[in-house]
Enzyme design. Structure first.
Site: not given
Ligand SMILES: NC(=O)c1ccc[n+]([C@@H]2O[C@H](COP(=O)([O-])OP(=O)(O)OC[C@H]3O[C@@H](n4cnc5c(N)ncnc54)[C@H](O)[C@@H]3O)[C@@H](O)[C@H]2O)c1
Length: 274
Positions: A24, A97, A163
């Site tokens: 992730g 993040n 979002y």
């Molecule tokens: N994956 C995609 O395609 C994509 C596309 C656009 C943007 N993003 C952005 O990437 C970021 C996340 O990446 P990801 O999807 O790979 O997830 P990720 O694997 O980075 O996981 C995010 C972590 O945040 C933690 N989390 C959730 N809520 C929380 C809270 N309230 N307090 C503390 N920790 C918390 C979760 O437990 C998780 O471990 C986000 O900002 C998302 O909007 C992702």
């Protein structure tokens, strides 16, 4: 190990993830910063997830510690910064993040509680952690804040209403911090991912029924994205590494799409390649 973050101390908020064969964004960012020499505080609301990232960093010869905080909680946002500062003695890079979208809907179906939750976790938290870190970065001559946004911040339609608006707010927050604290040598930039294959994107999109499977998601990505593939968390982490390091020392207020050209499709007259 490289040396692009040698001697630097970094905080990655949302640096954990569930067990999965794919990285992730938060874990990839933590690993990349540590691999380049940074000491990293990995923050997550789930201790096991944060500790699993820390374990991977240590196994690779890096230095890291886990911090538990829920960024939906106002006090936790300041506390995670204070705890990181106490643990490392300074903070050179903060990466925001965390975002959620599981309660989102279209503008007519979304309820007020869902709107508020997404604004609090996706947007307010980035303000609060950034607000807490600025005085500490100032004390040590500067630093870099990188906010993970999305190309959803620039697009409309569909069922990710709150979002998208929260991420547009993240872009505005980024510009505001960039200009306000440029004289303190504190830079603030945003990364705008899209079509990134991560455990979270697969789980979220299949749970909503928006795509039936990981394979279908990859297939759609390959069709829609000009580069004919989905991106990876490593692609996102590379952008964050650049923005967190001195390599981008004169870059602030930037929105960096990591999307294989998807954003540039807007306004094109011919149909995207089938
Ligand atoms: N994956 C995609 O395609 C994509 C596309 C656009 C943007 N993003 C952005 O990437 C970021 C996340 O990446 P990801 O999807 O790979 O997830 P990720 O694997 O980075 O996981 C995010 C972590 O945040 C933690 N989390 C959730 N809520 C929380 C809270 N309230 N307090 C503390 N920790 C918390 C979760 O437990 C998780 O471990 C986000 O900002 C998302 O909007 C992702």
């Amino acid at each position: 190990m490289g040396d692009r973050m040698q001697g630097k101390k970094a905080v990655v908020v949302g640096g954990g993830q569930p067990q999965h064969d794919l990285l992730g964004n938060g874990r990839a960012i933590s690993l990349f910063l540590a691999r380049e020499g940074a000491e990293v505080c990995v923050v997550d609301r789930d201790l096991d997830r944060a500790e699993a990232t820390v374990e991977l960093i240590r196994k690779a010869g890096g230095t890291a510690q886990a911090i538990v905080a829920d960024v939906g909680n106002v006090d936790d946002c300041a506390r995670l910064v204070e705890d990181s500062y106490s643990a490392m003695g300074r903070i050179d890079a903060l990466v925001n993040n965390v975002a959620i979208n599981h309660v989102d809907a279209d503008p007519l179906a979304l309820d007020v509680a869902g709107w508020q939750l997404m604004m609090d976790i996706n947007l307010r938290a980035m303000w609060l952690t950034s607000r807490a870190v600025v005085p500490l970065m100032r004390k040590h001559g500067g630093g870099a804040i990188t906010n993970i946004s999305s190309i959803g911040s620039r697009t409309g339609g569909g069922r990710m209403f709150a979002y998208s608006i929260s991420k547009a707010g993240v872009n505005a927050l980024t510009h505001f911090f960039a200009v306000s604290f440029a004289p303190d040598n504190i830079r603030c930039n945003a990364v705008l991912p899209a079509w990134v294959l991560t455990p979270h994107s697969i789980e979220g999109l299949t749970r909503h029924g928006w795509v039936p499977s990981r394979e279908e998601l990859e297939e759609r990505g390959a069709r829609f994205v000009p580069m004919n593939r989905m991106g990876s968390a490593e692609d996102v982490a590379n952008a964050v590494l650049f923005l967190s390091s001195d390599d981008s020392g004169f870059t602030t207020g930037l929105e960096v799409p990591v999307d294989g050209g998807a954003l540039s499709v807007i306004g094109r007259y011919e149909k995207p390649q089938e």
